[in-house]
Enzyme design. Structure first.
Site, PDB file in Angstrom:
ATOM      1  N   MET A 331       0.825  -1.201   0.000  1.00 45.25           N
ATOM      2  CA  MET A 331       0.000   0.000   0.000  1.00 45.25           C
ATOM      3  C   MET A 331       0.866   1.262   0.000  1.00 45.25           C
ATOM      4  O   MET A 331       0.642   2.184  -0.788  1.00 45.25           O
ATOM      5  CB  MET A 331      -0.936   0.014   1.210  1.00 45.25           C
ATOM      6  CG  MET A 331      -1.983  -1.080   1.204  1.00 45.25           C
ATOM      7  SD  MET A 331      -3.079  -1.021  -0.231  1.00 45.25           S
ATOM      8  CE  MET A 331      -4.030   0.449   0.112  1.00 45.25           C
ATOM      9  N   ASP A 350      10.512   3.290   6.180  1.00 46.20           N
ATOM     10  CA  ASP A 350      10.226   1.953   6.710  1.00 46.20           C
ATOM     11  C   ASP A 350      11.290   1.590   7.737  1.00 46.20           C
ATOM     12  O   ASP A 350      12.245   2.348   7.964  1.00 46.20           O
ATOM     13  CB  ASP A 350      10.175   0.912   5.578  1.00 46.20           C
ATOM     14  CG  ASP A 350       9.186  -0.213   5.902  1.00 46.20           C
ATOM     15  OD1 ASP A 350       9.315  -0.824   6.990  1.00 46.20           O
ATOM     16  OD2 ASP A 350       8.291  -0.477   5.079  1.00 46.20           O
ATOM     17  N   VAL A 407       1.184   1.268   8.196  1.00 44.36           N
ATOM     18  CA  VAL A 407       1.975   0.241   8.878  1.00 44.36           C
ATOM     19  C   VAL A 407       1.039  -0.861   9.365  1.00 44.36           C
ATOM     20  O   VAL A 407      -0.153  -0.862   9.066  1.00 44.36           O
ATOM     21  CB  VAL A 407       2.791   0.849  10.050  1.00 44.36           C
ATOM     22  CG1 VAL A 407       3.751   1.908   9.516  1.00 44.36           C
ATOM     23  CG2 VAL A 407       1.899   1.431  11.125  1.00 44.36           C
ATOM     24  N   GLU A 409      -1.566  -3.308  10.986  1.00 38.85           N
ATOM     25  CA  GLU A 409      -2.895  -3.011  11.543  1.00 38.85           C
ATOM     26  C   GLU A 409      -2.952  -3.388  13.019  1.00 38.85           C
ATOM     27  O   GLU A 409      -3.621  -4.349  13.419  1.00 38.85           O
ATOM     28  CB  GLU A 409      -3.979  -3.759  10.757  1.00 38.85           C
ATOM     29  CG  GLU A 409      -4.253  -3.204   9.376  1.00 38.85           C
ATOM     30  CD  GLU A 409      -5.042  -1.899   9.407  1.00 38.85           C
ATOM     31  OE1 GLU A 409      -6.270  -1.942   9.364  1.00 38.85           O
ATOM     32  OE2 GLU A 409      -4.407  -0.829   9.481  1.00 38.85           O
ATOM     33  N   LYS A 414       0.729   1.493  15.562  1.00 37.70           N
ATOM     34  CA  LYS A 414       0.380   2.761  14.925  1.00 37.70           C
ATOM     35  C   LYS A 414       0.585   3.939  15.885  1.00 37.70           C
ATOM     36  O   LYS A 414       1.028   5.017  15.477  1.00 37.70           O
ATOM     37  CB  LYS A 414      -1.063   2.719  14.416  1.00 37.70           C
ATOM     38  CG  LYS A 414      -1.273   1.791  13.212  1.00 37.70           C
ATOM     39  CD  LYS A 414      -2.717   1.813  12.742  1.00 37.70           C
ATOM     40  CE  LYS A 414      -2.961   0.825  11.612  1.00 37.70           C
ATOM     41  NZ  LYS A 414      -2.321   1.185  10.339  1.00 37.70           N
ATOM     42  N   SER A 436      -7.710   0.147   7.231  1.00 36.10           N
ATOM     43  CA  SER A 436      -8.939  -0.268   6.550  1.00 36.10           C
ATOM     44  C   SER A 436     -10.027  -0.699   7.529  1.00 36.10           C
ATOM     45  O   SER A 436     -11.179  -0.876   7.133  1.00 36.10           O
ATOM     46  CB  SER A 436      -8.645  -1.425   5.582  1.00 36.10           C
ATOM     47  OG  SER A 436      -8.072  -2.514   6.277  1.00 36.10           O
ATOM     48  N   HIS A 457      -8.161   6.192   3.309  1.00 40.30           N
ATOM     49  CA  HIS A 457      -8.152   4.758   3.005  1.00 40.30           C
ATOM     50  C   HIS A 457      -8.090   4.507   1.501  1.00 40.30           C
ATOM     51  O   HIS A 457      -9.021   4.804   0.765  1.00 40.30           O
ATOM     52  CB  HIS A 457      -9.416   4.117   3.605  1.00 40.30           C
ATOM     53  CG  HIS A 457      -9.569   2.665   3.293  1.00 40.30           C
ATOM     54  ND1 HIS A 457     -10.796   2.047   3.169  1.00 40.30           N
ATOM     55  CD2 HIS A 457      -8.645   1.689   3.077  1.00 40.30           C
ATOM     56  CE1 HIS A 457     -10.624   0.779   2.894  1.00 40.30           C
ATOM     57  NE2 HIS A 457      -9.330   0.534   2.832  1.00 40.30           N
TER      58      HIS A 457
END
Length: 717
Positions: A331, A350, A407, A409, A414, A436, A457
């Site tokens: 993503m 990252d 990053v 879920e 987060k 999401s 999103h």
């Protein structure tokens, strides 16, 4: 001088008609434009001092983008107020004007330096000579089929007469673009010249004695490639075309059948009669439900969303200059690519240099393909790639005006990323999360500036999926919303704006499509029947196949998280057992490990797992396809109505746009709420009650649906 067409006659007696519809960035065909064109054709015909005319555009780089779809939508909404005869006359209006032009006795030449779509292309086809600028970016097309219509200005008759029936059908049925050099090769246009010479070339053709007669008005004319019902080539074409079209459209798009009928019937008739046939079939589509629903959702409402229908009016424009992309996975890499392509500087962060570089390589690979296909120069590709900076250092985020986090879920992961980021970015920076499923309000608690925290999103693959779902947390402010919408406009995506909830709108409603399919598998319905009904309902992909694409592993974990969050309020469904069995007990994760509802043999074609019936035996008594289809579509629509009732959705327009462009809801319906209105709210409510009695409470009509049914209201006006 008219309001939409600038008119002047030069010393050689050549009239120049420069189309310039006021208040529009691109020329579109309006009622006023048609009246102006009709009046000027009459004027040219009657004026002995005018030898001929050149039609061009007064807007640089564009000819005519087609009909004003708002005008067409008004026509569809007025069909109940006019007689069939009046509707035919309205449908025939443009054909009448263009036919008058090509038979007026004076030569008309088109000088085209930009896009010509739909009615714009039909104006060109009705001219006796066609000159187009030598620019590979120019597209000529008749894309009306994409909104459930057919070309209504002679396109179904003139294009086959110019390039042959078999080849023309490909462009009519698929709405394909034609480049200038292609059009020249097909005989659709006569000249391709440098852009600054199009008008002079068109004038020269007239002055050199250009004839004011179309080839089809000559008694000796024959359609290239054959014509008539006894021609073997034509017989073969019309035997195969309906079957091939049915295979592609699943019988859901009547425009394709009407186009075939127009060409089949029309090519056997003189042009005047042929154009009447076309208008008859055009009017027939206006009387149906498919075209009005598709026009409203796919174009009118979509364009309104893209122009900022949900944007706070009092906020100044806030384009993104430097984006911090947290997470360089699939993503994050996709978001970095579309952002850099829009000219935005991107910091791609990252945990490791290897991961960050791998994320950048995604863009590198896409750009390399574009250069190989000659869709982009190497210089431009290098420029885009140079905007992406892979890094592991949060300090590089300094100066970012927008952050998008993609990053793991996990709320804690987060939260940690949010804290590290806010320590280095400016206080004015807007923070967006690409989650999401996790509630934005919950994630925003980790931020020192909750009013600047928002959900952004995306859908995978980012470079291909057109929708972005903007999610407002409880404390999200207008500044954040305006920034997010301006960013979406920069990357040329379509936004919808929704309020916070678990799964938001798209993920929550999409899951019901998969759940209901799995429910039926648990009941003993044949998996192949479920899949075929999903595909033939018009959905983008069958429900079991899409479950594998998303991954059964993810479905299981989301289900567990939902169960934990809802506690006693959670209502179990048979689908829970199906997913648990496949993933937890059998280790079938979906496409990602080659085993799910389908088997994915290496190098081979996927197929439904035969042993699925060992775990969920197939019943001897199978439902009819109509029932299976109804369950799949109604289940989604009911959840959409719940979202509207709960305030997750703010408007039906967002519901339908999000459904079609987010998870592939059947486009021919115009979206789930358009579908409910078409079925009839009262009838839909009654059928939902019947489904709830037979298959469970998830079909129970929401209170909002019952209220509208009782009051005789629709979701749209």
């Amino acid at each position: 001088m008219t309001n939409t067409i600038k008119y002047e006659v030069d010393s050689d007696g050549i009239a120049l008609l420069a189309i310039d519809v006021p208040g529009k960035s691109m020329n579109v065909i309006t009622q006023e434009f048609l009246a102006d064109l009709e009046g000027l054709i009459e004027k040219i015909t009657a004026d002995d001092n005018v030898k001929g005319a050149v039609i061009t555009s007064g807007k640089e780089g564009a000819f005519v983008a087609g009909a004003d779809l708002g005008m067409l939508l008004e026509m569809t909404e007025a069909v109940d107020k006019v007689s069939r005869e009046e509707l035919f006359e309205k449908s025939f209006h443009m054909n009448k004007i263009l036919r008058a032009m090509e038979t007026c006795g004076k030569p008309f030449a088109a000088a085209v330096d930009g896009v010509a779509m739909g009615g714009g292309f039909e104006i060109i086809l009705a001219c006796h000579h066609r000159v187009v600028a030598d620019n590979p970016r120019i597209n000529l097309a008749l894309p009306e089929v994409m909104v459930g219509l057919l070309p209504g200005g002679g396109g179904t008759q003139r294009l086959p007469r110019l390039m042959g029936i078999q080849m023309a059908l490909q462009y009519l049925l698929q709405g394909k673009n034609m480049k200038p050099q292609q059009a020249l090769g097909f005989g659709v246009i006569q000249q391709v010249v440098p852009a600054d010479q199009i008008v002079s070339a068109a004038r020269k053709w007239i002055l050199d004695g250009g004839k004011a007669e179309q080839p089809w008005d000559n008694k000796k004319f024959k359609i290239p490639g054959g014509q008539g019902v006894f021609d073997p080539n034509i017989v073969q074409t019309f035997v195969g075309a309906p079957a091939m079209t049915k295979k592609e459209t699943k019988g859901k798009y009547p425009a394709t059948v009407n186009i075939l009928s127009c060409v089949y019937e029309g090519h056997q008739l003189p042009m005047d009669k042929a154009l009447q046939v076309e208008s008859k079939y055009f009017a027939d589509l206006l009387l149906g439900d498919v075209a009005p629903n598709m026009i409203r959702t796919l174009f009118v409402n979509k364009q309104a969303a893209e122009k900022g229908a949900r944007r706070p009016k009092d906020q100044p424009k806030a384009p993104t200059k430097k984006l911090g992309m947290l997470g360089a996975g699939m993503m994050g890499a996709g978001i970095a690519y579309v952002s850099a392509k829009a000219g935005i500087e991107v910091v791609l962060l990252d945990m490791t240099e290897e991961a960050a570089e791998k994320g950048k390589s995604y863009s590198s690979n896409l750009l390399e393909k574009a250069v190989k296909r000659k869709k982009m120069t190497q210089e431009k590709a290098d420029g885009i790639l140079s905007l992406i900076k892979p890094t592991t250092d949060y300090a590089d985020l300094e100066g970012c005006d927008l952050i998008i986090e993609a990053v793991l879920e996990d709320v804690e992961v987060k939260a940690g990323v949010t804290a590290k980021t806010e320590a280095v970015v400016p206080e004015s920076c807007i923070y967006g999360s690409n989650t999401s499923t996790l509630p934005i309000t919950q994630l925003a608690k980790a931020s020192a500036r909750e009013d600047q925290f928002i959900g952004i999103h995306f859908f995978s693959p980012v470079d291909k999926m057109p929708l972005v779902e903007i999610i407002l947390g409880k404390n999200t402010g207008d500044v954040a919303l305006a920034k997010a919408l301006d960013y979406v406009a920069q990357i040329k995506k379509t936004p919808i704006v929704v309020n916070d909830s678990r799964g938001f709108y798209t993920s929550r409603c999409f899951s019901t499509y998969v759940q209901e399919a799995a429910n039926m598998v648990a009941e003993g319905v044949k998996p192949a029947l479920v899949e075929n009904c999903g595909a033939y309902s018009g959905m983008a992909v069958g429900p079991l196949a899409v479950a594998d694409e998303v991954s059964l592993e993810l479905s299981y974990h989301v289900g567990q998280a939902t169960k934990k969050a809802l506690g006693d309020k959670y209502v179990a469904q048979p689908s829970d057992k199906v997913v648990e069995t496949l993933y937890k007990e059998l280790g079938r994760k979906g496409k990602k490990n080659g085993h799910g509802f389908y088997e994915y043999p290496e190098g081979g074609k996927k197929y439904l797992w035969p042993a699925l019936s060992d775990h969920f035996p197939v019943s001897d008594d199978q439902p009819d396809p109509e029932e299976v289809t109804k369950r799949l579509l109604y289940r989604q629509a009911i959840e959409v109505i719940r979202c509207l009732e709960e305030g997750v959705l703010m408007a039906p327009e967002d519901a339908d746009i999000g459904a079609i462009f987010g998870w592939g809801f059947a486009p021919w319906t115009g979206g789930p709420l358009s579908m409910v209105d078409t079925i009839g709210v009262k009838k839909f409510c009654e059928e939902a009650d019947k489904l709830a009695n037979r298959f469970g409470p998830h079909f129970t009509p929401p209170a909002l649906l019952r209220q509208k049914a009782e009051k005789g209201e629709n979701f749209y006006g």
